[in-house]
Each structure stands twice: as C-alpha cells, then as structure tokens.
Write an enzyme that holds these catalytic residues in place. Structure first.
Site, PDB file in Angstrom:
ATOM      1  N   SER A 148       0.868  -1.185   0.000  1.00 45.89           N
ATOM      2  CA  SER A 148       0.000   0.000   0.000  1.00 45.89           C
ATOM      3  C   SER A 148       0.897   1.223   0.000  1.00 45.89           C
ATOM      4  CB  SER A 148      -0.871   0.018   1.262  1.00 45.89           C
ATOM      5  OG  SER A 148      -1.442   1.288   1.442  1.00 45.89           O
ATOM      6  N   TYR A 160      -0.881  -1.144  10.332  1.00 44.61           N
ATOM      7  CA  TYR A 160      -1.032  -1.314   8.877  1.00 44.61           C
ATOM      8  C   TYR A 160       0.205  -0.790   8.164  1.00 44.61           C
ATOM      9  CZ  TYR A 160      -3.322  -1.266   4.286  1.00 44.61           C
ATOM     10  OH  TYR A 160      -3.647  -1.489   2.955  1.00 44.61           O
TER      11      TYR A 160
HETATM   12  N1  LIG Z   1      -8.753  -0.988  -1.584  1.00 44.40           N
HETATM   13  C1  LIG Z   1      -7.826  -0.114  -1.336  1.00 44.40           C
HETATM   14  O1  LIG Z   1      -8.067   1.107  -1.366  1.00 44.40           O
HETATM   15  C2  LIG Z   1      -6.436  -0.585  -1.001  1.00 44.40           C
HETATM   16  C3  LIG Z   1      -5.424   0.366  -0.911  1.00 44.40           C
HETATM   17  C4  LIG Z   1      -4.133  -0.058  -0.626  1.00 44.40           C
HETATM   18  C5  LIG Z   1      -3.868  -1.399  -0.458  1.00 44.40           C
HETATM   19  N2  LIG Z   1      -4.862  -2.315  -0.539  1.00 44.40           N
HETATM   20  C6  LIG Z   1      -4.533  -3.732  -0.331  1.00 44.40           C
HETATM   21  O2  LIG Z   1      -5.256  -4.565  -1.226  1.00 44.40           O
HETATM   22  C7  LIG Z   1      -5.426  -5.852  -0.624  1.00 44.40           C
HETATM   23  C8  LIG Z   1      -6.873  -6.269  -0.495  1.00 44.40           C
HETATM   24  O3  LIG Z   1      -7.579  -5.988  -1.631  1.00 44.40           O
HETATM   25  P1  LIG Z   1      -8.962  -6.687  -2.014  1.00 44.40           P
HETATM   26  O4  LIG Z   1      -9.728  -5.599  -2.666  1.00 44.40           O
HETATM   27  O5  LIG Z   1      -8.730  -7.929  -2.776  1.00 44.40           O
HETATM   28  O6  LIG Z   1      -9.629  -7.068  -0.597  1.00 44.40           O
HETATM   29  P2  LIG Z   1     -10.739  -8.156  -0.262  1.00 44.40           P
HETATM   30  O7  LIG Z   1     -11.027  -7.995   1.176  1.00 44.40           O
HETATM   31  O8  LIG Z   1     -11.883  -8.083  -1.219  1.00 44.40           O
HETATM   32  O9  LIG Z   1     -10.017  -9.559  -0.499  1.00 44.40           O
HETATM   33  C9  LIG Z   1      -9.041 -10.015   0.369  1.00 44.40           C
HETATM   34  C10 LIG Z   1      -9.284 -11.471   0.630  1.00 44.40           C
HETATM   35  O10 LIG Z   1      -8.279 -11.904   1.569  1.00 44.40           O
HETATM   36  C11 LIG Z   1      -8.879 -12.875   2.393  1.00 44.40           C
HETATM   37  N3  LIG Z   1      -8.106 -13.007   3.627  1.00 44.40           N
HETATM   38  C12 LIG Z   1      -8.112 -12.183   4.709  1.00 44.40           C
HETATM   39  N4  LIG Z   1      -7.286 -12.666   5.648  1.00 44.40           N
HETATM   40  C13 LIG Z   1      -6.759 -13.813   5.173  1.00 44.40           C
HETATM   41  C14 LIG Z   1      -5.843 -14.758   5.666  1.00 44.40           C
HETATM   42  N5  LIG Z   1      -5.319 -14.626   6.910  1.00 44.40           N
HETATM   43  N6  LIG Z   1      -5.481 -15.817   4.896  1.00 44.40           N
HETATM   44  C15 LIG Z   1      -6.026 -15.972   3.650  1.00 44.40           C
HETATM   45  N7  LIG Z   1      -6.918 -15.105   3.132  1.00 44.40           N
HETATM   46  C16 LIG Z   1      -7.269 -14.035   3.875  1.00 44.40           C
HETATM   47  C17 LIG Z   1     -10.296 -12.402   2.626  1.00 44.40           C
HETATM   48  O11 LIG Z   1     -11.145 -13.486   2.963  1.00 44.40           O
HETATM   49  C18 LIG Z   1     -10.652 -11.775   1.278  1.00 44.40           C
HETATM   50  O12 LIG Z   1     -11.380 -12.647   0.440  1.00 44.40           O
HETATM   51  C19 LIG Z   1      -4.857  -5.759   0.785  1.00 44.40           C
HETATM   52  O13 LIG Z   1      -3.530  -6.241   0.802  1.00 44.40           O
HETATM   53  C20 LIG Z   1      -4.915  -4.263   1.030  1.00 44.40           C
HETATM   54  O14 LIG Z   1      -4.012  -3.879   2.052  1.00 44.40           O
HETATM   55  C21 LIG Z   1      -6.162  -1.936  -0.809  1.00 44.40           C
END
Ligand SMILES: NC(=O)c1ccc[n+]([C@@H]2O[C@H](COP(=O)([O-])OP(=O)(O)OC[C@H]3O[C@@H](n4cnc5c(N)ncnc54)[C@H](O)[C@@H]3O)[C@@H](O)[C@H]2O)c1
Length: 264
Positions: A148, A160
């Site tokens: 991020s 985070y």
């Molecule tokens: N959306 C934003 O604005 C943004 C910005 C910066 C970074 N990110 C990063 O993007 C990533 C998430 O994006 P996304 O849109 O796919 O989110 P999401 O929540 O839709 O999908 C993440 C998936 O990870 C799974 N998960 C959570 N903990 C877990 C674990 N311990 N083991 C296995 N699976 C696990 C959840 O069940 C979920 O299905 C993260 O790393 C987040 O930090 C997002």
C-alpha cells in the site's frame, strides 16, 4: 495471452462482499483471461469458490483451496496443492491484507498490532517460504506482493503502515536473495481504490454513505480526481507477472494516480 502456459497462485483471491470487485478477485480473473491456470486461495473457501466459478464461466482454468496465510501448515498445503493440481508454480500473487482498528501507539491495542502483523507481514513471509523452493528448482518465478502507499505516505495507522513497509523490505530481500535463481519479487502499492474492502469498510466504520466515502476519497487523487479500481491493480500485476517484466525485480510500484508523488 501474456500468461499462456503459466501457473499462478493468487492468495486472498476471494472477495469482501460489496458493489464493486476486489483487487484479489480481479487479478485472479485477469491472470486466467491471459492464459494462466490459477489456484485461488482464500481463508474463506466459499468466496474462493465464487472466484473460481467466475473464471470458469469465462472459459478459464481455476481451482480453489482454503488457506490462512498466517498458518504455516496452510501455506505448505496450498503450495503442495498447486503442484499436485497444475504441476508447477510460475507466479505467486500475495494479495492478503487486513487493516482495521489501529491508529497511533496510544490508541492501538496490542492484540490489534499482533493480528495485523501476523496476517499482513508474517503471512507474506510464510506464503513465499513454501513456494520459493519450487521456483528455485525450476530456475524461474515471479512473486508479487500487494502492499500500500501507506508504507511510504503519512498515515496514522501504525500497524497497517508498519506491516506494509515491512512487506516492501521483505520483497526486496527476497528479490536479492533469489535473483541468482531467476526469481523476481516485486511490490504493488495501491493508493485509493474503489473496492469493497475500502468503501464498505469505511462507510460502516465512519457511519457515512458509500457516496460520501467515494467523494472524500476521489478528492485526494491527483490524476482526474478519481480513485482507481481493482482492474488498475490487476493490470499492473499482469505486467509484473509476465515476461514483459523479465528484467524488473526489487521494485515497489505505486498504482495510485500520483498520490504518493504529491508533496503537501
Ligand atoms: N482498496 C484499497 O483502497 C487498497 C489500498 C491499498 C492497499 N490495498 C490492499 O489490497 C489488498 C486487499 O484488496 P482486495 O480488494 O482484494 O480485498 P478483499 O477484502 O476483497 O479480499 C481479500 C481477501 O483476503 C482474504 N483473507 C483475509 N485474511 C486472510 C488470511 N489470513 N489468509 C487468507 N486469506 C485471507 C479475505 O477473505 C478476502 O477474500 C490488501 O492487501 C490491502 O491492504 C487496498
């Protein structure tokens, strides 16, 4: 077909429910559209299976596996499952990340710190632990971590931020240590994205409508005053996963509409 004949593991390829698509699901789908066979891994097996079904509906090849990245045995199990089902591992895309409940050191509970570092940082270490030996033997591989811009920008969410900064450092260490085996390791740092985890999560936490959350986030983005979406992350991941990026390793790439370049 930029990933033709490749096998990819996408970890965290399920989806927080919401109006739009998440980074992990979009990446798994784009990898499959480009010819990869995809092992869809998630702690939430039902959600992983939804992604698998979406890929298959489009004619792609996918299989699902339950796994928690903070548990070593689970990480070994999904690396093994990938070999059993598809015969190799060319790409590891590590999307998992959680981010709720931390602020400054005074307000942040020790349990919140522990959980976030466990999932976000230890999880990134454990997923690579069991995939790297396979890639080393093959003499090639591409690893992509979803970090991020919080890692490099001001943000009052210490657990985070520290976990994502740690992930950037972890990726560079892996890149250098494994370059002689033909393995590349790179990071994507998303900025503000219109994904369910962000919009639904913030809307609930701050008791605001989704529209209010979107307006507030759009304003902060230099490029077109508009957030990115999961496909922007997926397209960057596709490039890093593909042979087009064959001379690129150890990079931390912002996908943020210029937000991290802005000072003041
Ligand atoms: N959306 C934003 O604005 C943004 C910005 C910066 C970074 N990110 C990063 O993007 C990533 C998430 O994006 P996304 O849109 O796919 O989110 P999401 O929540 O839709 O999908 C993440 C998936 O990870 C799974 N998960 C959570 N903990 C877990 C674990 N311990 N083991 C296995 N699976 C696990 C959840 O069940 C979920 O299905 C993260 O790393 C987040 O930090 C997002």
């Amino acid at each position: 077909m930029r990933l033709e004949d490749k096998v990819a593991i996408v970890v965290g390829a399920g989806q927080t429910p919401g109006e739009t698509i998440g980074n992990g699901r979009a990446t798994a789908m784009l990898f499959a559209r480009e010819g990869a066979q995809v092992l869809v891994v998630d702690r939430n097996l039902a959600s992983a299976r939804e992604t698998e079904a979406m890929i298959k509906d489009e004619g792609g090849v996918a299989s699902s596996c339950a796994g928690d990245v903070s548990v070593d045995a689970d990480c070994l199990a999904f690396a093994t499952a990938c070999i059993e089902r598809f015969g190799k591992i060319d790409i590891l895309h590590h999307n998992v990340g959680i981010g709720v409940g931390d602020r400054g050191p005074i307000e942040t509970a020790e349990s919140v710190w522990d959980k976030m570092l466990d999932v976000n940082l230890k999880g990134a270490f454990l997923t690579t632990k069991h995939v790297l030996p396979v890639m080393r033997e093959a003499g090639s591989g591409s690893i992509i971590f979803i970090s991020s811009i919080a890692a490099i920008c001001s943000m009052n969410a210490i657990a985070y931020k520290a976990s994502k900064a740690g992930m950037n450092a972890l990726s560079q260490a892996i890149a250098i240590d494994n370059a002689r085996f033909g393995i590349r390791s790179n990071v994507i740092m998303p900025g503000l994205m219109d994904t369910p985890i962000a919009i639904e999560g913030i809307s609930k936490a701050l008791n605001k409508t989704r529209d209010e959350v979107r307006k507030g986030r759009n304003k902060q983005v230099p490029l077109g005053s508009k957030m990115g979406d999961a496909w922007d992350v997926a397209k960057a991941a596709l490039f890093l996963a593909s042979d087009d990026a064959s001379f690129i390793t150890g990079v931390n790439l912002p996908v943020d509409g210029g937000q991290s370049a802005r000072i003041g």
